[in-house]
Design a protein around this motif. Structure first.
Motif, PDB file in Angstrom:
ATOM      1  N   LEU A 103      39.707  50.022  37.224  1.00 50.60           N
ATOM      2  CA  LEU A 103      39.355  50.030  38.716  1.00 50.60           C
ATOM      3  C   LEU A 103      39.886  48.673  39.351  1.00 50.60           C
ATOM      4  N   LEU A 104      40.633  48.520  40.066  1.00 45.31           N
ATOM      5  CA  LEU A 104      40.923  47.368  41.076  1.00 45.31           C
ATOM      6  C   LEU A 104      40.245  47.228  42.196  1.00 45.31           C
ATOM      7  N   ALA A 105      40.204  48.430  42.849  1.00 47.84           N
ATOM      8  CA  ALA A 105      39.619  48.155  44.344  1.00 47.84           C
ATOM      9  C   ALA A 105      38.813  49.510  44.691  1.00 47.84           C
ATOM     10  N   ARG A 106      37.945  49.444  45.429  1.00 47.45           N
ATOM     11  CA  ARG A 106      36.966  50.784  45.948  1.00 47.45           C
ATOM     12  C   ARG A 106      36.730  50.691  47.308  1.00 47.45           C
ATOM     13  N   ALA A 107      37.081  51.539  47.956  1.00 47.46           N
ATOM     14  CA  ALA A 107      36.745  51.308  49.573  1.00 47.46           C
ATOM     15  C   ALA A 107      34.819  52.021  49.874  1.00 47.46           C
ATOM     16  N   ARG A 108      34.435  51.724  50.999  1.00 51.36           N
ATOM     17  CA  ARG A 108      33.270  52.401  51.028  1.00 51.36           C
ATOM     18  C   ARG A 108      33.099  53.615  51.156  1.00 51.36           C
TER      19      ARG A 108
ATOM     20  N   GLU B 164      41.856  38.796  47.033  1.00 53.49           N
ATOM     21  CA  GLU B 164      41.126  39.398  45.957  1.00 53.49           C
ATOM     22  C   GLU B 164      40.659  40.824  46.406  1.00 53.49           C
ATOM     23  N   PRO B 165      41.127  41.954  45.477  1.00 50.65           N
ATOM     24  CA  PRO B 165      40.904  43.136  46.004  1.00 50.65           C
ATOM     25  C   PRO B 165      39.335  43.360  46.066  1.00 50.65           C
ATOM     26  N   ARG B 166      38.890  44.203  46.942  1.00 46.63           N
ATOM     27  CA  ARG B 166      37.726  44.472  47.112  1.00 46.63           C
ATOM     28  C   ARG B 166      37.011  45.649  46.457  1.00 46.63           C
ATOM     29  N   VAL B 167      36.117  45.663  45.420  1.00 49.77           N
ATOM     30  CA  VAL B 167      35.327  46.780  44.778  1.00 49.77           C
ATOM     31  C   VAL B 167      33.812  46.923  45.576  1.00 49.77           C
ATOM     32  N   GLU B 168      33.573  48.071  46.353  1.00 51.41           N
ATOM     33  CA  GLU B 168      32.228  48.155  46.976  1.00 51.41           C
ATOM     34  C   GLU B 168      31.494  48.760  45.810  1.00 51.41           C
ATOM     35  N   THR B 169      30.306  48.286  45.916  1.00 53.78           N
ATOM     36  CA  THR B 169      29.376  49.012  44.937  1.00 53.78           C
ATOM     37  C   THR B 169      28.991  50.564  45.292  1.00 53.78           C
ATOM     38  N   LEU B 170      28.970  51.331  44.098  1.00 48.74           N
ATOM     39  CA  LEU B 170      28.427  52.765  44.256  1.00 48.74           C
ATOM     40  C   LEU B 170      27.296  53.001  44.839  1.00 48.74           C
ATOM     41  N   LEU B 171      26.962  53.909  45.789  1.00 46.80           N
ATOM     42  CA  LEU B 171      25.518  54.296  45.865  1.00 46.80           C
ATOM     43  C   LEU B 171      24.972  54.908  44.808  1.00 46.80           C
TER      44      LEU B 171
ATOM     45  N   MET C 153      39.467  50.254  55.652  1.00 45.37           N
ATOM     46  CA  MET C 153      40.817  49.794  55.362  1.00 45.37           C
ATOM     47  C   MET C 153      40.787  48.910  54.036  1.00 45.37           C
ATOM     48  N   LEU C 154      41.364  49.447  53.229  1.00 45.18           N
ATOM     49  CA  LEU C 154      41.239  48.902  51.721  1.00 45.18           C
ATOM     50  C   LEU C 154      42.610  48.098  51.475  1.00 45.18           C
ATOM     51  N   PHE C 155      42.449  46.984  51.422  1.00 52.83           N
ATOM     52  CA  PHE C 155      43.918  46.061  51.141  1.00 52.83           C
ATOM     53  C   PHE C 155      43.942  45.706  49.484  1.00 52.83           C
ATOM     54  N   VAL C 156      45.216  45.955  49.008  1.00 54.71           N
ATOM     55  CA  VAL C 156      45.352  45.681  47.614  1.00 54.71           C
ATOM     56  C   VAL C 156      46.493  44.986  47.484  1.00 54.71           C
ATOM     57  N   ASP C 157      46.906  44.174  46.571  1.00 54.03           N
ATOM     58  CA  ASP C 157      48.183  43.591  46.279  1.00 54.03           C
ATOM     59  C   ASP C 157      48.615  44.070  44.848  1.00 54.03           C
TER      60      ASP C 157
ATOM     61  N   HIS D 230      35.762  56.607  49.925  1.00 57.51           N
ATOM     62  CA  HIS D 230      35.510  56.013  48.605  1.00 57.51           C
ATOM     63  C   HIS D 230      37.170  56.139  47.983  1.00 57.51           C
ATOM     64  N   SER D 231      37.902  55.682  48.842  1.00 57.67           N
ATOM     65  CA  SER D 231      39.179  55.482  48.400  1.00 57.67           C
ATOM     66  C   SER D 231      39.482  54.328  47.199  1.00 57.67           C
ATOM     67  N   LEU D 232      40.566  54.739  46.388  1.00 52.84           N
ATOM     68  CA  LEU D 232      40.413  53.872  45.021  1.00 52.84           C
ATOM     69  C   LEU D 232      41.756  53.243  44.682  1.00 52.84           C
ATOM     70  N   VAL D 233      41.827  52.178  43.937  1.00 53.57           N
ATOM     71  CA  VAL D 233      42.965  51.901  43.290  1.00 53.57           C
ATOM     72  C   VAL D 233      42.759  51.604  41.822  1.00 53.57           C
ATOM     73  N   PHE D 234      43.566  52.048  40.996  1.00 52.43           N
ATOM     74  CA  PHE D 234      43.558  51.558  39.667  1.00 52.43           C
ATOM     75  C   PHE D 234      44.706  50.991  38.880  1.00 52.43           C
ATOM     76  N   ASP D 235      44.716  50.005  38.204  1.00 53.44           N
ATOM     77  CA  ASP D 235      45.929  49.454  37.654  1.00 53.44           C
ATOM     78  C   ASP D 235      46.356  50.205  36.462  1.00 53.44           C
ATOM     79  N   PRO D 236      47.694  49.719  35.936  1.00 54.90           N
ATOM     80  CA  PRO D 236      48.331  50.618  34.978  1.00 54.90           C
ATOM     81  C   PRO D 236      47.410  50.729  33.803  1.00 54.90           C
ATOM     82  N   GLU D 237      46.649  49.835  33.376  1.00 55.68           N
ATOM     83  CA  GLU D 237      45.923  50.154  32.310  1.00 55.68           C
ATOM     84  C   GLU D 237      44.685  51.109  32.680  1.00 55.68           C
TER      85      GLU D 237
END
Lengths: 577, 577
Positions: free
Chosen positions: A223-228, A282-289, A234-238, A213-220
């Motif tokens: 949520l930019l990206a969420r892993a499984r 495009e960053p990937r955002v997995e759906t939460l269970l 492996m979560l890639f984000v630009d 459940h790794s995560l990336v948030f932008d400066p505001e």
């Protein structure tokens, strides 16, 4: 600037296996164009290594593994790798690696020592809040607990100009924790005006499950990206560090704050910032269970990893036709494959035909192996052997326990003969009040539902049926009245309050440490509350001898809730002033 | 100036019972003319209270108890009482009480968080090093771990002019710890030129035994007084603070040191120093027990307190005629009285006549109740029940375990029917390598010898015979070859190195965390060492399900040695690089 969060499944103690896992994830990250690659906390030792840390050889091996991993990181790329550092003392550390060298060793500053954590036992606290200079961008590094402190190193790094905050973690799962983490990390990002990157461990380790459940948030703070969840990923984000600058120009809060100390700047030679990645993705955002799905996946992963990491592949368990053994079998079948699960029906004179039929139906639905071993002969033998000693005394819980223990012995005999791990099937509600037989239904190498309250067992079972799109666990199992079937006409409600009453009392007492008065004020009968509290206190000696099981609530029994057995304090015992 | 060290036996959680015990000891101290009375660390809550500390009601009750105790301390007398303080956070604290009031709340500064200790989990560290002004004399107060730090509060108090240093402790026993404490405290006294008074807790609490053994050293580091080991005691000592001044005039070291901060001085109103006590009394120096005697008394006290504090009075255990069950029975008989112990002979087809005779002889020597329940009928029943499933497979450890589990079930049936606590009889050597049956010989509510290596079991048994002046444990039990008697001709040495080889390897690996190479360098066969290490690592899952037992070595299994079950690090497993 492309980042890869390598959410890998490490194993405690398997230093060279972990190093290989790190190296191969690194390779995939590089193939994907990553310039920053993060690994979980203590990736090389696994988490938590506990008293292995007291062995100098173990720490030296982990340092050697770090050197080997470092040699694989090319120039122009930065990797953050969790390891144990040894200077004059031990540190929970994050290596900043680039161009084949360890450039910096960050030492975790906030050592958790509550709940399941014991880090003060092993580590010294680190100092400082270093920032990495990545060409034109400053990035801060921290380890797990550090980011939970609003005034911790991330704040100092942000005030020092960092626009990227990377946190490597080994944050264990319990229900609703994922939402809590997301909320906290979003606020850190917007408070500091920085990208926040959270790379978490995934996998089971004894009673703990790390949920990824790794995560990336932008400066505001969006949520930019969420892993499984509950899987390697492996979560890639630009990242576009200028966005952090824009955010700062709009956000005056950091301007009003002052840094006490000038932070250390770690130069990363050869790092060239690209304004735009070669091929932006495009960053990937997995759906939460949903909650039941999270719990189910935690149990499946916890069971699978316990077997795999200990070198076992097959499970054996007693099937009674009740909800607990049915769900345990279903989880085992999903985790290990149905071909690796044996269910044993062990009927007694008190077992109803309906129970046998339900147990068979579950086994058939799952496609697992079934054996039937009636317990009558052993029960008769024990009665005969004890006849003289028990002469003239009425039957009581003793005879019930003998039956449960015969079942425990049979399951253990199969375990011994065939090298299978025995699963015990009790749930948290039973375990809490001691409504279970030591060495009987509590026997086994691993307990799947130990931390799952009975009402949640039902919810998870229904979710399992829904998620399979068929009735794996028959409706009759879901709706019949719970009974241990150890004497004629026995029902759980003869010994316990109904589970809809019991479970909230248990949650208030065990997870929230509420007193009797507070629980009564929640709307429960004082008599019920006192009885339950007394039972919980008195069952501590039993719980101490239970197999390990998977933590899913905020306070699991074991290293999470540490209670004396000898304990004369009980709000449930009247007469103690 | 007369001091009384009240070495009392408190119970975790029994706040009002502890307060009563403090009050009645206070009364006896006052009758004996004491002007300073010290009680152990956390006297009001018992030690260690563990997660009870997370319940606000528990902490509030302890504060109320402190007020009640304080009201009983007259003017002119100072009492030092351990309690839990709550300000903005929790503190492990010592109340300075006089004239019915709490004059000062000292907060422990050094919180142990190693071995069996988890104090960082609960408490915040205190600040400062206050000294009490007792008319013309300054006295320093500290709590347990504080005095183990040469640069801790005692040093500051001494430099600030204290001539008396009082330390209240809950220092648990392990073998050789008493000598270590005496040496350290003697050096503190002579380093600082002060009287050092050490008041320790006594009593059993789950796996811990506090050994009492309170001490007083004079300003030259000479032992002035020593209280009893493993018993409640009240140690009176008359101090002549001028001796500390004399010592300072002769000892230049303190003169060369500087205090960083001026310590806080706590005035004790109404305290009048007498140059000479009314009736001076010779300080009492109890004789130290030999090592085997210490271990024996620790086991007796640990067992007795586990029963008493949990509200039980009778024990049941299997008697095999072997050394472990014989010594366990003897300890139980001494701790509970022979009328409260039942030994069960559970012979099988593999049990020798000599074993039965030895078991009967032990029971007779001890005067305990004996029952005989042959296990044949149940063993036959299990064989019949498992015949089909096991068809064509050779006998192996499975059948041995079934026999051990039948015995476990019988002992547990007696425990359930009669409300007796079942004692398991395994020793530390077996427990270490997993040479024991889960739910079989490991079944029980309490394990007496769990932390006693086999070679020490023999030494303690011989000491017991010597101390009783007769052969309680027959010579034949002491000299025969160890065997589990679970198959024809079985001997421990078929599965394990001889205990004279096994025990030192175990001590090196478990207590000293030595690696394989280091242990081989001590003079053992590499093959033996690797095999033992591998067995120890693999038995972790079994040990987790063992009953609690009494710590007597430096690292007991349980809260003292915290190892993962899932653990791929093993110097004993070849093939792992």
């Amino acid at each position: 600037m492309r980042v890869a969060l390598a959410q890998i499944n490490t194993t405690v103690g398997d230093i060279w296996g972990n190093a290989e896992r790190v190296s191969s994830a690194l390779e995939r990250a590089l193939e994907g164009g990553a310039e920053i690659v993060a690994f979980p906390e203590l990736a090389l030792t696994g988490y938590p290594p506990e008293d292995l840390l007291l062995r100098p050889g173990f720490v030296r091996d982990n340092l050697a593994a770090l050197e080997e991993v470092a040699s694989r990181v090319p120039e122009g790329v930065v990797a953050a790798v969790g390891f144990v550092d040894l200077e004059s003392d031990l540190y929970n550390a994050c290596a900043v690696v680039s161009g084949g060298r360890v450039l910096h060793r960050y030492h975790k500053r906030y050592l958790p020592n509550y709940g399941v954590f014991d880090e003060n036992r092993y580590f010294r606290e680190g100092k400082g809040a270093p920032v990495l200079r990545l060409d034109g961008t400053l990035a801060g590094i921290s380890v797990c607990e550090d980011i939970w402190y609003p005034g911790g190193p991330a704040r100092e790094q942000a005030l020092a100009g960092a626009s990227v905050l990377l946190n490597i973690s080994a944050s264990p799962y319990h229900r609703r924790k994922g939402a809590l983490r997301e909320r906290m990390l979003a606020v850190r990002a917007s408070d500091y005006g920085c990208y926040v990157l959270f790379c978490n461990l995934v996998g089971g380790q004894d009673e703990l499950v790390f949920d990824g459940h790794s995560l990336v948030f932008d400066p505001e703070g969006r949520l930019l990206a969420r892993a499984r969840q509950f899987e390697e990923d492996m979560l890639f984000v630009d990242l576009y560090p200028e966005e952090a600058l824009v955010q700062r120009l709009h956000e005056s809060r950091p301007r009003k704050e002052e840094l006490e100390d000038e932070p250390e700047v770690v130069e990363v030679p050869g790092f060239r910032e690209r304004r735009e990645p070669a091929q932006s993705r495009e960053p990937r955002v997995e759906t939460l269970l949903p909650e039941e799905g999270e719990v189910l996946e935690a149990l499946v992963l916890g069971l699978r990893d316990y077997f795999r990491k200990n070198g076992f592949s097959r499970a054996v368990l007693g099937l009674s036709g009740g909800i607990d053994s049915s769900l345990t079998a279903a989880i085992a079948a999903r985790a290990l494959g149905p071909e690796n699960v044996t269910g044993v029906l062990m009927p007694s004179r008190y077992t109803s035909e309906a129970s046998n039929a339900d147990a068979r139906a579950v086994a058939k639905n799952l496609g697992i192996d079934v054996r039937v071993i009636p317990i009558g002969p052993a029960f008769d033998a024990y009665r005969q052997m004890l006849e003289e000693v028990f002469r003239g005394l009425p039957e009581d819980v003793t005879e019930e326990n003998i039956q449960a223990r015969i079942r425990g012995n049979i399951v253990m005999a199969l375990s011994n003969k065939f090298g299978w791990i025995a699963l015990s099937t009790g749930n948290k509600s039973e375990m809490s009040v001691g409504y279970s037989t030591l060495y009987g239904d509590m026997a086994g190498g691993f307990s799947v539902l130990k931390d799952v309250p009975k009402t949640l067992v039902y919810r998870v079972a229904r979710h399992l049926n829904r998620s399979e799109g068929r009735e794996v666990i028959p409706e009759s199992v879901l709706t019949k009245e719970p009974s241990a079937e150890l004497r004629p006409g026995q029902r759980d409600v003869d010994s316990l309050p109904p589970y809809e009453v019991l479970d909230p009392i248990l949650e208030a007492y065990i997870e929230d440490d509420k007193g009797v008065g507070e629980i009564v004020a929640m709307g429960f009968e004082e008599e019920d509350v006192r009885r339950v509290v007394r039972m919980v206190d008195r069952a501590e000696y039993k719980r101490r001898q239970a197999p390990v099981g998977i933590k899913v609530t905020t306070r699991a029994f074991g290293r999470d809730r540490r209670m004396p057995i000898t304990n004369r304090y009980s709000e449930g015992r009247p007469g103690i002033r």
